[in-house]
Structure formats: C-alpha cells, structure tokens
Design a protein around this motif. Structure first.
Motif, mmCIF file in Angstrom:
data_model
loop_
_atom_site.group_PDB
_atom_site.id
_atom_site.type_symbol
_atom_site.label_atom_id
_atom_site.label_comp_id
_atom_site.label_asym_id
_atom_site.label_seq_id
_atom_site.Cartn_x
_atom_site.Cartn_y
_atom_site.Cartn_z
ATOM 1 N N VAL A 17 -125.041 105.339 -81.738
ATOM 2 C CA VAL A 17 -124.940 106.457 -80.774
ATOM 3 C C VAL A 17 -123.801 107.030 -81.011
ATOM 4 C CG1 VAL A 17 -124.662 107.191 -78.300
ATOM 5 C CG2 VAL A 17 -126.360 105.166 -79.013
ATOM 6 N N MET B 48 -129.435 112.535 -81.215
ATOM 7 C CA MET B 48 -129.877 110.932 -81.437
ATOM 8 C C MET B 48 -131.332 110.506 -81.085
ATOM 9 S SD MET B 48 -129.041 108.008 -81.617
ATOM 10 C CE MET B 48 -127.543 108.292 -82.314
ATOM 11 N N ASN B 49 -131.959 109.876 -81.666
ATOM 12 C CA ASN B 49 -133.376 109.466 -81.327
ATOM 13 C C ASN B 49 -133.248 108.033 -80.527
ATOM 14 O OD1 ASN B 49 -136.154 108.774 -81.071
ATOM 15 N ND2 ASN B 49 -136.602 109.707 -83.129
ATOM 16 N N GLU B 50 -133.143 108.012 -79.359
ATOM 17 C CA GLU B 50 -132.927 106.880 -78.774
ATOM 18 C C GLU B 50 -134.361 106.090 -78.721
ATOM 19 O OE1 GLU B 50 -132.323 105.428 -73.939
ATOM 20 O OE2 GLU B 50 -131.781 107.486 -74.471
ATOM 21 N N LEU C 153 -134.046 104.078 -81.983
ATOM 22 C CA LEU C 153 -133.181 103.072 -81.684
ATOM 23 C C LEU C 153 -133.688 101.797 -80.902
ATOM 24 C CD1 LEU C 153 -129.640 104.637 -80.722
ATOM 25 C CD2 LEU C 153 -130.135 103.097 -82.807
ATOM 26 N N ARG C 154 -134.466 102.209 -79.865
ATOM 27 C CA ARG C 154 -134.870 101.109 -79.176
ATOM 28 C C ARG C 154 -136.134 100.394 -79.944
ATOM 29 N NH1 ARG C 154 -135.495 104.340 -73.476
ATOM 30 N NH2 ARG C 154 -136.924 102.794 -72.985
#
Length: 381
Positions: A39, A1-3, A6-7
């Motif tokens: 997520v 997961m590429n946080e 996302l942000r």
C-alpha cells in the motif's frame, strides 16, 4: 492502488510461505506486513509481477521476524536463505486456506475472523470495524485462532460444509464500517467456486447473489425495513438474479441436492415473481419440505409455516407453527403475521409487541413496533 488485486493475491502468497516452511501464524503476520508495504510503495512504483513482489516481501518479513526472535533461532536451518526472486509459482492454495480457517476446533466467530484476514486479506482494523468491536478485541481473537491452527497440517482434507457455513455467517453479517461483508462474502464464494467443483458451493453462491439482488429494496430512505411483499421490485438487480438462477440451475442439474441449493431455489422463486401476489407459494412449500428433510432445522420449519400460511391459508400456517417451540427466534413475529392474516388483529398486535421485545437488532425492532402500532390504531382498538 488496486485493493481488490491485493486481497485476491493474499491466499496464494500465504500458501507459498506455508509450503516453504513457515508456520501459519508467522506466515500470516508476514503477509499482512507485506500488504501494508505494498500500500505504501505500489502507488509510486507498481511492480510488473504483483504476486512475485508480495511473495518476496512477505518472505523477507518472515525471515526478519524469525531471526529477530532468539527463541526461534533453531528454525534458521528450516527457513535457510532467501530464495531467488522471480515469477511466483502458480499453485493456488486458496482452498486449503479455506479449510484451515474453518477448522472444527475454532468457534464460528474465530473462523469468520480468520477467514476474513487470511483469505479475504482484510486488516484487523477493518474486521473490527465491520463487527463493531474494539480493534484490540479482534486482534486477540485472530491471534488465538492462528495459534489454534498453526500446528495443523496444511494438506489435510477439510470439510466443505464447515467452510460454507463460515461464508454464510460472513454474508449474513451484512455491512458496517468501510467493508461490505455481504459483498466480501460473495467475492470469497466466487473464489471458492473457482477452486472447487461442488454443487453446494455453487448453491451458496447462487443464494448469496439472489439475496443480494434485493438489497437496494430492503430498506426505506429513513432506514426502516421493507418486508419482501412491500419491496419495489424495480429496484432488484436483475443481472444478479439472472446469474444466480443460472448458477443454481447448473447445480441442481447434478442431482446432488443440498441445503444451500434448496434455499437458493426458494430465493429464486421469490425473484421470479413479478409481484408479491404472483409468488408460487405451493412450490416454495415443497422446497421447504426438502430443506427440512435435509437439515431438520427448526428455523426452516418456522419459515415453512409462513409459506404454508401463504399457500393454504392462515389456519394451516398456524397449525404448522403450533408444532414448533415458541422460544425459537422470530416465532412471535411469525405468529403475529399469521394471526393478522387470519383476522385476529388483537392477538396479532400483542404478538408484534412481544416480538419487538425479543428483536436482536434495532431496524427489526422498530419494524415490529410499527406493525403493532398500526394494528392498535385500527378503529375499535
């Protein structure tokens, strides 16, 4: 997961929903719900078009919430049916979101929280952890802020200075919990610099980078504060320093000086000195003169007194300090330092003790206590 991905997509997804007719509060809730869904789903089934996926998911969340609320059923004519899925439009609403979150009707604390949530993509829990407050308290703060700005037109021009002050507040909070607010402020400042060509935006980004470059040297292994003059400069991040200086030079070349550029120039002079003894204090005083001219800030005058003490001697520094209100934060600490430089150790020890009582955080208080103890332990004391 590429946080991080996302942000980074959060502002544009939120902006798309607002332009489709969703009010800000409902749109922001829907985007947060979509982020939670991402997520859960993306690790097993990553989308080919992450932004398009988030837009579709957030719009569905918004429609579901709208249709489930009888009091809002009259909005059905506005929201209509779900638009066809496909590539998300390339419009970037980041800048408008910055201005909205820094609305003058919000308190600084609320503006910071809303910016971190709507533009930064942080969850309420993450923001609450960073500010060391209960999640319920932060949720109420964010809800009130969203209600405040929900009626504001999305295309109204905003005040760049207010946005920059909000980001500077975020940066100065440092870090705690699982979110590094200093790093987050730099990320948001980079976003803002990409969205708007303004020398003060560049000045703030340069200032953040130059300060952040010294972070590893600011504390000892036991957590004690290390004053600038005593820091191991080999721990400074030369890559960040070089980037900050380059950004600052380009901003200064535009000849539209602002307070963040002046502060960054001072930070650059500190970064340029190979040792504390080589610091160009004369130039630093000149930059503080510019900063005082631009802002009239008593804190800038207080810091200028320190610089004068270094450039022209303790007596000159104390003379500059005498013109300032002694109730200013850190006034006693500055007076203690200048008295020590001038050789009046008894007065310095007492002032360090007074400054420790006034300190607003534990590391600073402990540092000042140690300074007082060091002087009191001198022979004859």
């Amino acid at each position: 997961m590429n946080e991080v991905l996302l942000r980074s997509l959060t502002p544009s997804v939120l902006g798309i929903l607002v332009r489709r007719g969703a009010d800000f509060a409902a749109a922001e809730d829907a985007v947060q719900d979509a982020l939670v869904e991402a997520v859960r789903v993306w690790p097993a089934d990553p989308p080919r078009d992450p932004k398009g996926w988030l837009v579709t998911a957030a719009w569905r969340k918004f429609l579901d919430a709208t249709r489930a609320n009888a009091a809002r059923r009259r909005r059905e004519d506005l929201v209509g049916e779900e638009p066809a899925s496909g590539p998300a439009p390339a419009v970037d609403d980041t800048l408008q979101l910055y201005f909205l979150c820094a609305h003058p009707s919000l308190t600084p604390a609320s503006a910071v929280a809303l910016t971190l949530r709507a533009v930064g993509g942080l969850t309420t829990r993450q923001i609450a952890q960073a500010y060391l407050v209960p999640e319920a308290t932060m949720a109420q703060r964010i809800s009130r802020a969203k209600r405040t700005v929900s009626g504001v037109r999305f295309d109204q021009p905003g005040d760049v200075a207010t946005v920059l002050r909000v980001l500077y507040l975020v940066f100065n909070e440092g870090y705690s919990g699982d979110v590094d607010l200093a790093a987050e402020a730099i990320r948001l400042a980079r976003q803002l610099a990409a969205a708007i060509d303004h020398p003060e935006v560049a000045g703030l980004l340069a200032l953040m980078l130059l300060h952040h470059a010294r972070r590893a040297a600011r504390t000892a292994p036991d957590g004690a504060l290390v004053p600038l003059a005593e820091q191991d400069r080999g721990l400074w991040d030369t890559r960040l320093i070089a980037e900050g200086v380059e950004i600052l030079q380009a901003a200064l070349a535009r000849d539209r000086l602002g307070e963040f550029q002046a502060q960054a120039a001072i930070a650059a002079l500190h970064a340029d000195a190979r040792t504390a003894a080589e610091t160009d204090w004369v130039q630093i005083v000149e930059w503080y003169d510019e900063l005082v001219r631009l802002t009239g800030s008593p804190i800038a005058r207080l810091n200028r007194a320190v610089a004068v003490g270094e450039a022209d001697g303790a007596r000159a520094g104390l003379a500059a300090l005498a013109a300032l209100d002694d109730s200013l934060p850190r006034h006693a600490a500055v007076a203690a330092y200048l008295h020590e430089r001038g050789g009046d150790l008894a007065a310095a020890a007492g002032l360090y003790t007074e400054a420790a009582r006034q300190a607003t955080n534990l590391p600073e208080r402990d540092h000042l206590v140690r300074q007082a103890a060091r002087l009191n332990a001198r022979p004859g004391r």
